[in-house]
Structures are given as structure tokens and as C-alpha cells.
Motif scaffolding. Structure first.
Motif, short mmCIF file in Angstrom:
data_model
loop_
_atom_site.label_atom_id
_atom_site.label_comp_id
_atom_site.label_asym_id
_atom_site.label_seq_id
_atom_site.Cartn_x
_atom_site.Cartn_y
_atom_site.Cartn_z
N GLY A 82 25.63 30.89 -3.45
CA GLY A 82 24.31 29.90 -3.60
C GLY A 82 24.51 28.72 -3.71
O GLY A 82 22.86 27.53 -3.68
N TYR B 252 15.42 32.35 -5.88
CA TYR B 252 16.08 32.20 -6.73
C TYR B 252 15.27 31.36 -7.32
O TYR B 252 14.33 29.95 -7.10
N ALA C 287 23.54 33.93 -6.81
CA ALA C 287 23.23 34.20 -5.53
C ALA C 287 24.65 34.03 -5.76
O ALA C 287 25.37 34.01 -5.60
#
Length: 339
Positions: free
Chosen positions: A71, A95, A116
């Protein structure tokens, strides 16, 4: 002759524009008929970014690129500058994003998407291998997170381009150099998105577009070479702060300044807005005061102010010197906040 452009925050997007010409660009070749494969390869790693600034009640959209399956995202700093909340959407899943750090002068920021894992990371190419006339496509979030990504196809027209920027949010200005110019109609919200070659590799980070075409058909875009972006991102991810790299969220003094109509003989920056309850307000600053220095660093523009604050971190207590509206020199201390 350099280009001049402005950054501004819109209700539906954040954009940078550019005008004028540095050098005569290479004539653009016709855009390729089919970049479907390249687009399909790059799209899964594109992040749709939505931002909110609570104090100004402003929202914005922009784009980012996943560079790590866990992420980590790169984008333009101007896309997330001043944002209280940042949401990144990858493959339809939202997110919350945290700002890891940024380089304001290079307009690069690194974000981390909370929780993530297993995300598709972009294939990073080599921007130094690009050639004039090479087909490219810019992917972006100009239409908003509920719409398909924009796919602006064109070709590389010039290298080493220079543009001068003014940030309408802070009033600061900067010069960006070494940019890739490409013939494609990028628009507001595409900022921070990938410039992709025919092999589906990211070769640049879209950061600007010509004002001549008002973000419409035709026109040209400008991208930071991905080699430069990844070098800055690597420094940020390592936590190596410097005069140009700030780790974590920016510091908040809580003032709005305007220097465009200021008498050049007056030192400092004129305070146009003071955030109620913010560090500057607690130190005693008011609208109309002239802020002269922070911790002994003299101020002569909004640009200098932002650069000085970038060298500080939340929790730092700074000494302020200012002239109040009655002409008296005042001093005070301000504990800086994150913001």
C-alpha cells in the motif's frame, strides 16, 4: 523562456496548468490506435485519491500509483497538500491514507494506505530511455472516483522542460525543471497519475497541463520523470529528512498570507487570515499583522514561509516576530501542530 502555471483546489479536483514554451518541442506523432494492453497492465495499480480540507470545507480529487503491494503510493504533493483526510481507492476498495512525507519543490509525496496488502504494484520503467515521438498514455481520476479512469493517449514531445508554479492554496511559488512534455489532453484530477509507455511501464508522474487548451482536447501535459520520482520516494521511505524532504505531515502555523499586493519595502508577510485556536492565534497574531521571522529566519514571501515551516515538525515551539496593526514590534512563541 520558462512556463508559468498555477495550482488550485477545486470542488471536484486539483489541477496544475502551464503556459508558454521553453523550447520548440519535437512535433508530436499521431497517437497510436491501440494502447489497450498497456492500459490494462497499468490500471490495477492506479489509485483514485479523494481529499478534504476541513477548515476550508474543500474537497479534491487526484491520482496516485501503488509502488508496493503493502500500500505504498506515490503522487503529487499538491494533490494532498493541506488535506485533513485522504482516501485512496484501489480496485474499488477504499483505504484511509497517511502522508509518509513529501518534497514540495519536486511535487512528490508518498502515502501509506492503512491495512493494505497484496495490492497490484505498478511496473516501473526507465524514464531515461524515453524517446521523442514515443507513444504514451496518462491515466487519471479527472472524472472522480465513481467514474472510469481517464485514458489520455499521445506521444512524447520534449524533455528537460521547466515551469514556474504558484500554489493558490498557500501563495508560495516554485520552479520545476527536467519535466517530460507529452501531447495529450490531461486535465484536473489526473495529477499524480502514471504516464505509461506502450509496454505498460510507468515512466512519469503527471503534474501539469497547458492552460492554452483549458484541459480540453489537444494541449500538452508535463510529467516528472519516474526515475526522479522513485529517487525522492526512496529518500522519504527511508525517513531521511533534509532541507527539501519533510517526513510526516506538514506543520501548521495557522495563518493565511498574501504578498501580491504588499509594499516591497515592508519586510515580512502580511497575515490575511488567522486560524482560530491555531498556533499563530495562541501566540497573539491577528489579521493585518506582518510576520517578520520564525526562529530567526527572515520572511519575505509566502514561499519562504512554507520552506521555513517545512524544516520544522509538529511539537516544535518556534519564536515569532511580527509588527502589529499599530506598528509595534511583537514577539511570541507558537507550538506547531500537524496539518
Amino acid at each position: 523562456m520558462g512556463r508559468s502555471f498555477s495550482r488550485w483546489r477545486l470542488a471536484v479536483g486539483i489541477a496544475i496548468v502551464a503556459a508558454a514554451s521553453l523550447t520548440a518541442p519535437v512535433p508530436a506523432l499521431a497517437a497510436p490506435d491501440d494502447l489497450t494492453g498497456a492500459i490494462a497492465a497499468a490500471e490495477p495499480a492506479v489509485v483514485r485519491l479523494d481529499t478534504r480540507i476541513d477548515y476550508q470545507h474543500a474537497i479534491g480529487t487526484g491520482t496516485g500509483i501503488v509502488i508496493d503491494p503493502n500500500g505504498t503510493v506515490v503522487t503529487n504533493y499538491h494533490v494532498v497538500a493541506g488535506a485533513d483526510t485522504i482516501t485512496g481507492v484501489v480496485l474499488g476498495r477504499p483505504y484511509t491514507a497517511d502522508l509518509v512525507g513529501y518534497n514540495r519543490s519536486r511535487d512528490v509525496a508518498v502515502l501509506q494506505l492503512r491495512g493494505a496488502s497484496g495490492l497490484p504494484a505498478a511496473s516501473i520503467g526507465d524514464s531515461s530511455s524515453l524517446a521523442a515521438g514515443e507513444p504514451v498514455v496518462a491515466l487519471g481520476n479527472a472524472y472522480g472516483s465513481g467514474s472510469p479512469l481517464t485514458q489520455e493517449a499521445g506521444s512524447v514531445t520534449a524533455f528537460g522542460q521547466k515551469i514556474s508554479a504558484k500554489d493558490e492554496l498557500t501563495g508560495s511559488s516554485s520552479e520545476m525543471t527536467g519535466l517530460i512534455e507529452f501531447a495529450a489532453p490531461v486535465r484536473a484530477g489526473d495529477s499524480g497519475g502514471p504516464l505509461v509507455n506502450a509496454r505498460g511501464q510507468v515512466v512519469g508522474l503527471t503534474t501539469a497541463a497547458t492552460v492554452t487548451f483549458r484541459m480540453g482536447p489537444g494541449g500538452a501535459g508535463f510529467a516528472i520523470p519516474i526515475n526522479d520520482v522513485m529517487a525522492v520516494a526512496g529518500q522519504i521511505r527511508s525517513g531521511a529528512a533534509s532541507d527539501t524532504v519533510h517526513i510526516g505531515p506538514p506543520t501548521l502555523l495557522g495563518v493565511g498570507v498574501a504578498t501580491g499586493d504588499q509594499d516591497p519595502s515592508i519586510p515580512g508577510v502580511i497575515i490575511r487570515d488567522v486560524l482560530p485556536g491555531g498556533p499563530a492565534a495562541l501566540a497573539g497574531l491577528n489579521n493585518g499583522d506582518v510576520l517578520i521571522s520564525i526562529d530567526g529566519s527572515g520572511l519575505d514571501s509566502a514561499t519562504t514561509l512554507t520552506n521555513v515551516l517545512d524544516r520544522h515538525y509538529p511539537g516544535d515551539v518556534v519564536d515569532l516576530v511580527w509588527i502589529d496593526r499599530e506598528g509595534r514590534q511583537m514577539t511570541g512563541k507558537a507550538p506547531l501542530n500537524a496539518g
